[in-house]
Design an enzyme around this catalytic site. Structure first.
Site, PDB file in Angstrom:
ATOM      1  N   GLY A 186       0.805  -1.385  -0.158  1.00  0.00           N
ATOM      2  CA  GLY A 186       0.282  -0.281   0.100  1.00  0.00           C
ATOM      3  C   GLY A 186       0.676   1.456  -0.123  1.00  0.00           C
ATOM      4  O   GLY A 186       2.024   1.228   0.540  1.00  0.00           O
ATOM      5  N   CYS A 187       0.531   2.293  -0.190  1.00  0.00           N
ATOM      6  CA  CYS A 187       0.358   3.713  -0.217  1.00  0.00           C
ATOM      7  C   CYS A 187       1.226   3.915   1.418  1.00  0.00           C
ATOM      8  O   CYS A 187       2.566   4.622   0.758  1.00  0.00           O
ATOM      9  CB  CYS A 187       0.359   4.993  -1.100  1.00  0.00           C
ATOM     10  SG  CYS A 187      -1.503   4.758  -0.480  1.00  0.00           S
ATOM     11  N   TYR A 188       0.791   3.987   1.560  1.00  0.00           N
ATOM     12  CA  TYR A 188       0.820   3.901   3.508  1.00  0.00           C
ATOM     13  C   TYR A 188       2.006   3.713   3.953  1.00  0.00           C
ATOM     14  O   TYR A 188       3.020   4.134   4.773  1.00  0.00           O
ATOM     15  CB  TYR A 188      -0.346   4.725   4.329  1.00  0.00           C
ATOM     16  CG  TYR A 188      -1.038   5.615   4.096  1.00  0.00           C
ATOM     17  CD1 TYR A 188      -0.993   6.975   4.574  1.00  0.00           C
ATOM     18  CD2 TYR A 188      -2.493   5.720   3.990  1.00  0.00           C
ATOM     19  CE1 TYR A 188      -1.659   8.122   4.426  1.00  0.00           C
ATOM     20  CE2 TYR A 188      -4.028   6.373   3.784  1.00  0.00           C
ATOM     21  CZ  TYR A 188      -2.920   8.050   4.091  1.00  0.00           C
ATOM     22  OH  TYR A 188      -3.812   8.660   3.626  1.00  0.00           O
TER      23      TYR A 188
END
Length: 344
Positions: free
Chosen positions: A147-149
Site C-alpha cells: 500500500g502507499c502509506y
C-alpha cells in the site's frame, strides 16, 4: 512478453499503462474494465492519446491464458480468487490489492471483512517492497504490491528497525495523502466542493494499513513494535508525506549516516538535507527521505515523501515486474516521469 492489466481503468491502471508504454520488450495485449468495456484507451484517458496503446480497447472479461504476466488492480476480495486462478495456470502476478500482503490470516476478517481461504498461497506470496525483499521478489510468482502509506512509512522505518535502535515499543506515524489514494470511484467527501481547501484525519484508531506495516517490521525486529498511525487527506491530487517519530539515543549525524549507508545502492531512495516536498516526487518512483533528531524530546524524526500512485502503487509494481522478469531494476522507470501524467 505479453502483459495483461485487469482493472485497468482506475488511476493505478492508467499509471501502469503510462509506464509500460516505454517498455520495448513488452506488449500490453489486454486491458480489462467492466465499466469501460468496448471503449478505446484514448477515450477513457485522453492524457494517453499519444501512447502506442491509444487504440487498445477495454475488454469486459479477462483472458487468463493469453498474457504471460498479469497486473491486478482490483478490489481485495476479487483479487484473492483471481490470483489463485492465475497461479494455477503458471502465470506471474503483481497484485496491487491487499489480498496477499499480510501473512497473518486473522487480519483479514478484522480489517478487511473477509476470511482468507488460500493460506498456502498467502504464505507463498512475497511482499513487494524491493528495498527490503529484493531477493525474494526475484524468485516469486506472486508479489503483493505494498500500500502507499506502508511504502512511505516502512521506507522511513526500515534502517532503524533493522539496526534495532528504536528504544520504545511504539512508533508514532502521521501521514498525509492526496485524494487519488481513495481511487476513482465517486464518494461525496472527495468531490471537489467537499475536498477543496479542506483537510481531515480518517480511521485514526483502526486503519487497515496498520497490520500490514506491523507485519513487516515485526518480521525484521527482534522485539514487538506497535505503530500509532493517523492518516490524513489533504487537498492535492497525488502525493504523500509520512512523518515517523520514535525514541532513540542516536543523534542526527549518526542517524543520517545509518540511513545513507543502508540506502546507498538503492536507485529510488534519495536522502535529503532538508524536509521533502510532494512536488519533487509526483510522477516518479522516488522516495525522498529526511532524517533529524529532537534533542529536547529524544525523538528521531524521519520524514518521507512519495507519489502515492507512483512508488506507492503502479511504478513500484513496475519495479517489482523488472525484478521478477530479470530486467535491470530501474530500467525505463527513471524515464517515466517524462511521459504524460494524469493530473500532475
Amino acid at each position: 512478453m505479453k502483459v495483461g492489466i485487469i482493472g485497468a481503468s482506475g488511476y493505478t491502471g492508467a499509471e501502469l499503462i503510462r509506464g509500460l508504454s516505454l517498455y520495448q520488450e513488452v506488449e500490453i495485449n489486454q486491458i480489462v474494465s467492466r465499466n469501460f468495456a468496448g471503449k478505446k484507451l484514448k477515450d477513457v484517458f485522453p492524457h494517453l492519446s499519444d501512447s502506442r496503446y491509444q487504440d487498445l480497447t477495454f475488454e469486459e472479461e479477462a483472458d487468463l491464458d493469453s498474457s504471460d504476466f498479469y497486473f491486478l488492480a482490483l478490489p481485495h476480495q476479487p483479487s484473492v480468487e483471481l490470483v489463485k486462478l492465475l497461479h494455477e495456470k503458471g502465470k506471474k502476478v503483481v497484485d496491487l490489492s491487499a489480498a496477499y500482503r499480510i501473512k497473518n490470516p486473522s487480519a483479514y476478517p478484522n480489517y478487511y471483512g473477509f476470511e482468507h481461504k488460500y493460506l498456502e498461497l498467502l504464505s507463498e506470496s512475497v511482499y513487494g517492497l524491493p528495498e527490503i525483499f529484493r531477493e525474494e521478489i526475484g524468485k516469486a510468482s506472486i508479489v503483493a504490491n505494498p500500500g502507499c502509506y506502508p511504502t512511505a512509512t516502512l521506507l522511513a522505518l526500515f534502517p532503524a528497525v533493522k539496526e534495532g535502535i528504536i528504544q520504545s515499543d511504539s512508533i508514532t506515524v502521521n501521514a498525509l495523502s492526496g485524494i487519488s489514494g481513495a481511487g476513482r470511484g465517486l464518494k461525496q467527501h472527495f468531490h471537489y466542493p467537499e475536498a477543496y481547501g479542506n483537510a481531515y484525519p480518517y480511521n485514526p484508531i483502526k486503519h487497515r494499513h496498520i497490520p500490514e506495516m506491523e507485519d513487516v517490521i515485526n518480521g525484521i525486529s527482534d522485539k514487538k513494535l506497535l505503530i500509532r498511525f493517523t492518516p490524513h487527506i489533504i487537498p492535492v491530487s497525488r502525493g504523500m508525506i509520512s512523518t515517523v517519530v520514535f525514541k532513540t539515543d542516536m543523534k542526527k549525524e549518526q542517524l543520517e549516516e545509518l540511513y545513507r549507508l543502508e540506502y546507498r545502492y538503492e536507485p529510488f531512495i534519495r536522502i535529503l538535507n532538508n524536509p521533502p516536498a510532494i512536488k519533487d516526487v509526483v510522477g516518479s518512483n522516488y522516495c525522498d527521505i529526511y532524517v533529524d533528531y529532537d534533542e529536547r524530546t529524544g525523538d528521531a524524526v524521519v520524514i518521507s515523501a512519495i507519489d502515492n500512485l507512483g512508488k506507492g502503487a503502479s511504478l513500484q509494481a513496475l519495479q517489482n515486474f523488472n525484478i521478477m522478469t530479470g530486467m535491470l531494476e530501474d530500467k525505463y522507470i527513471k524515464d517515466i516521469s517524462r511521459v504524460s501524467i494524469l493530473f500532475p
